[in-house]
Enzyme design. Structure first.
Site, PDB file in Angstrom:
ATOM      1  N   ASP A 109       5.484  23.718  20.209  1.00 20.91           N
ATOM      2  CA  ASP A 109       4.527  23.727  21.324  1.00 20.91           C
ATOM      3  C   ASP A 109       4.660  22.406  22.082  1.00 20.91           C
ATOM      4  O   ASP A 109       4.795  21.352  21.460  1.00 20.91           O
ATOM      5  CB  ASP A 109       3.115  23.891  20.745  1.00 20.91           C
ATOM      6  CG  ASP A 109       2.046  23.857  21.825  1.00 20.91           C
ATOM      7  OD1 ASP A 109       2.383  24.158  22.994  1.00 20.91           O
ATOM      8  OD2 ASP A 109       0.883  23.541  21.497  1.00 20.91           O
ATOM      9  N   ASN A 162       2.527  21.803  25.062  1.00 23.72           N
ATOM     10  CA  ASN A 162       1.350  21.477  25.880  1.00 23.72           C
ATOM     11  C   ASN A 162       0.019  21.581  25.141  1.00 23.72           C
ATOM     12  O   ASN A 162      -1.039  21.607  25.760  1.00 23.72           O
ATOM     13  CB  ASN A 162       1.331  22.362  27.140  1.00 23.72           C
ATOM     14  CG  ASN A 162       1.232  23.840  26.772  1.00 23.72           C
ATOM     15  OD1 ASN A 162       1.283  24.196  25.597  1.00 23.72           O
ATOM     16  ND2 ASN A 162       1.084  24.688  27.775  1.00 23.72           N
ATOM     17  N   ASP A 181      -1.449  23.987  23.528  1.00 27.38           N
ATOM     18  CA  ASP A 181      -2.269  25.211  23.468  1.00 27.38           C
ATOM     19  C   ASP A 181      -2.064  25.963  22.150  1.00 27.38           C
ATOM     20  O   ASP A 181      -2.602  27.051  21.956  1.00 27.38           O
ATOM     21  CB  ASP A 181      -1.995  26.126  24.686  1.00 27.38           C
ATOM     22  CG  ASP A 181      -0.594  26.684  24.691  1.00 27.38           C
ATOM     23  OD1 ASP A 181       0.213  26.307  23.812  1.00 27.38           O
ATOM     24  OD2 ASP A 181      -0.286  27.507  25.578  1.00 27.38           O
ATOM     25  N   ASP A 188       6.612  27.089  23.114  1.00 26.15           N
ATOM     26  CA  ASP A 188       7.008  27.371  24.498  1.00 26.15           C
ATOM     27  C   ASP A 188       8.412  26.857  24.790  1.00 26.15           C
ATOM     28  O   ASP A 188       9.032  26.215  23.944  1.00 26.15           O
ATOM     29  CB  ASP A 188       5.976  26.779  25.476  1.00 26.15           C
ATOM     30  CG  ASP A 188       5.628  25.349  25.126  1.00 26.15           C
ATOM     31  OD1 ASP A 188       6.559  24.543  24.986  1.00 26.15           O
ATOM     32  OD2 ASP A 188       4.415  25.043  24.954  1.00 26.15           O
ATOM     33  N   ASP A 238      16.556  38.930  23.646  1.00 28.82           N
ATOM     34  CA  ASP A 238      16.092  40.135  22.992  1.00 28.82           C
ATOM     35  C   ASP A 238      15.771  41.154  24.082  1.00 28.82           C
ATOM     36  O   ASP A 238      14.980  40.872  24.985  1.00 28.82           O
ATOM     37  CB  ASP A 238      14.812  39.783  22.209  1.00 28.82           C
ATOM     38  CG  ASP A 238      14.674  40.587  20.946  1.00 28.82           C
ATOM     39  OD1 ASP A 238      14.847  41.805  21.016  1.00 28.82           O
ATOM     40  OD2 ASP A 238      14.370  39.977  19.903  1.00 28.82           O
ATOM     41  N   ASP A 289      16.586  45.794  20.682  1.00 30.86           N
ATOM     42  CA  ASP A 289      15.462  46.196  19.842  1.00 30.86           C
ATOM     43  C   ASP A 289      15.475  47.706  19.591  1.00 30.86           C
ATOM     44  O   ASP A 289      15.765  48.478  20.506  1.00 30.86           O
ATOM     45  CB  ASP A 289      14.172  45.802  20.594  1.00 30.86           C
ATOM     46  CG  ASP A 289      12.931  45.910  19.750  1.00 30.86           C
ATOM     47  OD1 ASP A 289      12.745  45.058  18.879  1.00 30.86           O
ATOM     48  OD2 ASP A 289      12.140  46.848  19.985  1.00 30.86           O
ATOM     49  N   GLU A 293      19.649  46.406  16.766  1.00 26.13           N
ATOM     50  CA  GLU A 293      18.753  46.673  15.644  1.00 26.13           C
ATOM     51  C   GLU A 293      18.748  48.185  15.465  1.00 26.13           C
ATOM     52  O   GLU A 293      18.094  48.907  16.214  1.00 26.13           O
ATOM     53  CB  GLU A 293      17.333  46.164  15.926  1.00 26.13           C
ATOM     54  CG  GLU A 293      16.442  46.284  14.713  1.00 26.13           C
ATOM     55  CD  GLU A 293      14.949  46.246  15.015  1.00 26.13           C
ATOM     56  OE1 GLU A 293      14.169  46.001  14.113  1.00 26.13           O
ATOM     57  OE2 GLU A 293      14.554  46.512  16.178  1.00 26.13           O
ATOM     58  N   HIS A 331      11.857  38.197  11.938  1.00 26.15           N
ATOM     59  CA  HIS A 331      10.423  38.128  12.205  1.00 26.15           C
ATOM     60  C   HIS A 331       9.658  39.377  11.749  1.00 26.15           C
ATOM     61  O   HIS A 331       8.477  39.506  12.054  1.00 26.15           O
ATOM     62  CB  HIS A 331      10.220  37.905  13.702  1.00 26.15           C
ATOM     63  CG  HIS A 331      10.763  39.063  14.501  1.00 26.15           C
ATOM     64  ND1 HIS A 331      12.111  39.358  14.551  1.00 26.15           N
ATOM     65  CD2 HIS A 331      10.147  40.013  15.214  1.00 26.15           C
ATOM     66  CE1 HIS A 331      12.282  40.440  15.282  1.00 26.15           C
ATOM     67  NE2 HIS A 331      11.116  40.860  15.700  1.00 26.15           N
ATOM     68  N   ASP A 332      10.344  40.294  11.074  1.00 27.29           N
ATOM     69  CA  ASP A 332       9.680  41.504  10.577  1.00 27.29           C
ATOM     70  C   ASP A 332       9.690  41.589   9.051  1.00 27.29           C
ATOM     71  O   ASP A 332       9.167  42.556   8.492  1.00 27.29           O
ATOM     72  CB  ASP A 332      10.408  42.765  11.091  1.00 27.29           C
ATOM     73  CG  ASP A 332      10.371  42.896  12.606  1.00 27.29           C
ATOM     74  OD1 ASP A 332       9.370  42.468  13.215  1.00 27.29           O
ATOM     75  OD2 ASP A 332      11.351  43.423  13.172  1.00 27.29           O
TER      76      ASP A 332
HETATM   77  C1  GLC Z   1      11.537  45.774  16.418  1.00 26.79           C
HETATM   78  C2  GLC Z   1      11.074  44.343  16.426  1.00 26.79           C
HETATM   79  C3  GLC Z   1       9.647  44.289  16.015  1.00 26.79           C
HETATM   80  C4  GLC Z   1       8.829  45.067  17.027  1.00 26.79           C
HETATM   81  C5  GLC Z   1       9.375  46.485  17.177  1.00 26.79           C
HETATM   82  C6  GLC Z   1       8.832  47.145  18.413  1.00 26.79           C
HETATM   83  O1  GLC Z   1      11.562  46.306  15.149  1.00 26.79           O
HETATM   84  O2  GLC Z   1      11.918  43.565  15.613  1.00 26.79           O
HETATM   85  O3  GLC Z   1       9.158  42.985  15.900  1.00 26.79           O
HETATM   86  O4  GLC Z   1       7.504  45.104  16.626  1.00 26.79           O
HETATM   87  O5  GLC Z   1      10.771  46.530  17.286  1.00 26.79           O
HETATM   88  O6  GLC Z   1       9.392  46.606  19.553  1.00 26.79           O
HETATM   89 CA    CA Z   2       2.423  25.932  24.432  1.00 36.02          CA
END
Ligand code: GLC
Ligand code: CA
Length: 545
Positions: free
Chosen positions: A23, A25, A27, A31, A100, A200, A267, A328-329
């Site tokens: 971050d 700023n 918040d 960013d 992405d 995605d 993906e 991230h999943d």
């Molecule tokens: C993919 C992403 C996930 C998202 C999903 C819907 O699996 O990695 O984070 O929630 O698609 O876009």
């Molecule tokens: Ca920020």
């Protein structure tokens, strides 16, 4: 790069989740300026290609995977000027950028959907998938999150389809205008110089034209690498359609005219055959797909040996496997190892020395641990959907519900908030220990961060690690995995001891120790490998056959 192989087959990927990286700023949300301020550190680690989770305009209900404008930067992350600068500074440091691209669906707040929803005759109606249904969903299709994919809209009295959450309506790729529009989006970013796209849920792009019911399956739980049979359904008609395989080729063709030679990493999930169909039978589809086997590794030599052999058999060069330990999943792999850094080093050495593209999720390099946020208090929409499932139960069943836990802010140092923010972090930071931060590890020779740095360096230095062929090597020790990488000039050999006992391996060949960790050694006639240690050897000219 000295050899002729395409750059993206030789690269490594580092994923940044913009919400949680840095971050600038106060918040409490990461960013673009924050990321800019950390570029030198990323470069220092050895990062080559950076994949950014979405930072486009979005209501943020799925933290950016619900896009409301594909060609604007969400103000919470900065401006287009910041973005241009970010790309420039990345390229200046000889790194590359992957964005992405959520092609499958938009946010329900996207102006296209708002128009589409407004009336049956609106020109954007066919941008999405609408069907009639009399008090009943048009068919039995279950979405990836385990509920009916059909959502009733009372205004026009029809259902729209969403293969993920209800606020993520699926675009209709049978409408040529949708394709055109999305290609224009790709062009917009390609002209800005991006080097690739992560696509995605690309397995969901096309749905069956006849809207046939899916057949029954005995399986209930999906796994990261198999969504095709889940929730008692074989998703024959809403996932992995042949049209999606051909579309992969179309997208590849479309982007390949750009001079930066961009690539696509999809993906997708399913059997190897399905993955291969996305890659194209002439290797002319998606350049790469994520391979998620490592997400549910069994920590033993056999598992890793089998995986290497399978990949060499099913995805021989020029197919390029990918090795993914997390994203991230998914639950962070360090937690799956009970926090054992020795074991982590073994996995990473495997990941970086194998033939293919390693994909690293931010924080893995410092062993960033999972949070313990309950499903009830989750910000993640998947957690919200399953609020009342206790965390221990989902853990027990091995299903990952609250993805907040793998998205905790990066720990840069042991100052307040780990150096992530001066404000109140959007997700809790947790306990900070200096040895679990970047600054606490950077100058420690035995740290995980240093290990990653060495791995990146070895790949950079040795063509053979990036482009050489791979053979597994039999040792008579069942806990030791060994494999060799070879090209015309060099041979590199890797030994990894997954066992709890030390191993001695007779070794009379010539070989120079390039790297050892966990206390392993090479003597004149022997390799000595303590539990959970490994080494990398250069086999020298005399070992050439
Ligand atoms: C993919 C992403 C996930 C998202 C999903 C819907 O699996 O990695 O984070 O929630 O698609 O876009
Ligand atoms: Ca920020």
């Amino acid at each position: 790069m000295e050899n002729k192989m395409e750059w993206w087959r030789q690269t490594s990927i580092y994923q940044i989740y913009p919400w949680s990286f840095q971050d600038s700023n106060g918040d409490g949300i990461g960013d673009l300026q924050g990321i800019l301020s950390r570029l030198d550190e990323i470069k220092d680690l050895g990062v080559e290609t950076i994949w950014f989770s979405p930072f486009y305009v979005s209501p943020g209900e799925d933290f950016g995977y619900d896009i409301a404008d594909y060609t604007k930067i969400d103000p919470r992350f900065g401006t287009m000027a910041d973005c241009d600068r970010l790309f420039k500074e990345i390229h200046k440091r000889k790194m590359r950028v992957v964005l992405d691209m959520v092609m499958n669906h938009t946010s329900d707040k996207h102006p296209w959907f708002i128009e589409s929803k407004s009336s049956k005759t609106n020109p954007k109606r066919d941008f999405y998938i609408w069907r009639k249904g009399t008090n009943k969903a048009p068919n039995n299709w279950i979405s990836m999150v385990g509920k009916s994919g059909w959502n009733y809209d009372s205004q026009t009295k029809e259902y729209y389809y969403s293969n993920f959450l209800s606020f993520q309506p699926d675009l209709n790729y049978r409408n040529p205008k949708v394709k055109q529009t999305m290609f224009a989006v790709l062009d917009f970013w390609l002209k800005k110089g991006v080097d690739g796209f992560r696509l995605d849920i690309f397995n969901s792009i096309f749905k069956d034209e006849r809207f046939l019911d899916n057949p029954f399956s005995f399986r209930f739980f999906p796994t990261p690498d198999n969504h095709d049979e889940a929730f008692f359904q074989k998703k024959q008609y809403n996932l992995n359609l042949p049209e999606s395989f051909s579309f992969a080729k179309e997208v590849r063709k479309h982007i390949s005219k750009y001079k930066q030679k961009p690539f696509l990493i999809g993906e997708v999930s399913g059997s190897d055959l399905v993955l291969k169909s996305f890659l194209g039978e002439k290797v002319d589809g998606l350049n790469l797909v994520f391979q998620f086997e490592l997400i549910h590794f069994s920590y033993n030599a056999k598992f890793f040996k089998d995986l290497l052999e399978k990949n060499e058999k099913v995805f021989p060069s020029p197919y390029t496997p990918t090795y993914v330990l997390g994203n991230h999943d998914q639950r962070r792999y360090i937690d799956r190892l009970g926090g054992d850094i020795r074991k982590a080093k073994l996995l990473v050495c495997f990941q970086f020395m194998a033939r293919g593209v390693p994909v690293v999720y931010y924080g893995e390099e410092i062993g960033r641990k999972e949070g313990r946020i309950s499903n009830f208090f989750g910000k993640d929409p998947i957690a919200k959907l399953n609020r009342f499932v206790p965390l221990f139960l989902s853990n027990l069943l091995g299903i990952y519900i609250n993805r907040d836990n793998c998205r905790l802010p990066m720990l840069w140092d042991d100052s307040n908030n780990g150096g992530f923010t001066n404000g109140k972090s959007w997700l809790p930071i947790g306990v900070i220990q200096k040895e679990e931060t970047v600054s606490g590890q950077k100058n420690e020779p035995d740290s995980l961060w240093k290990h990653y740095q060495t791995m990146f360096l070895l790949r950079k230095k040795w063509d053979v690690i990036r482009v050489g062929s791979l053979q597994t090597i039999s040792t008579d020790k069942k806990n030791v995995l060994s494999f060799q990488r070879s090209d015309k000039k060099n041979k590199i050999r890797v030994y990894l001891n997954f066992g709890n006992n030390p191993e001695q391996i007779g070794f009379k060949e010539k070989g120079k120790l390039l790297y050892s960790f966990g206390g392993s050694e090479k003597t004149e006639n022997e390799l000595f490998l303590p539990p959970h240690s490994g080494l990398v050897l250069e086999m020298g000219l005399s070992s050439k056959q």
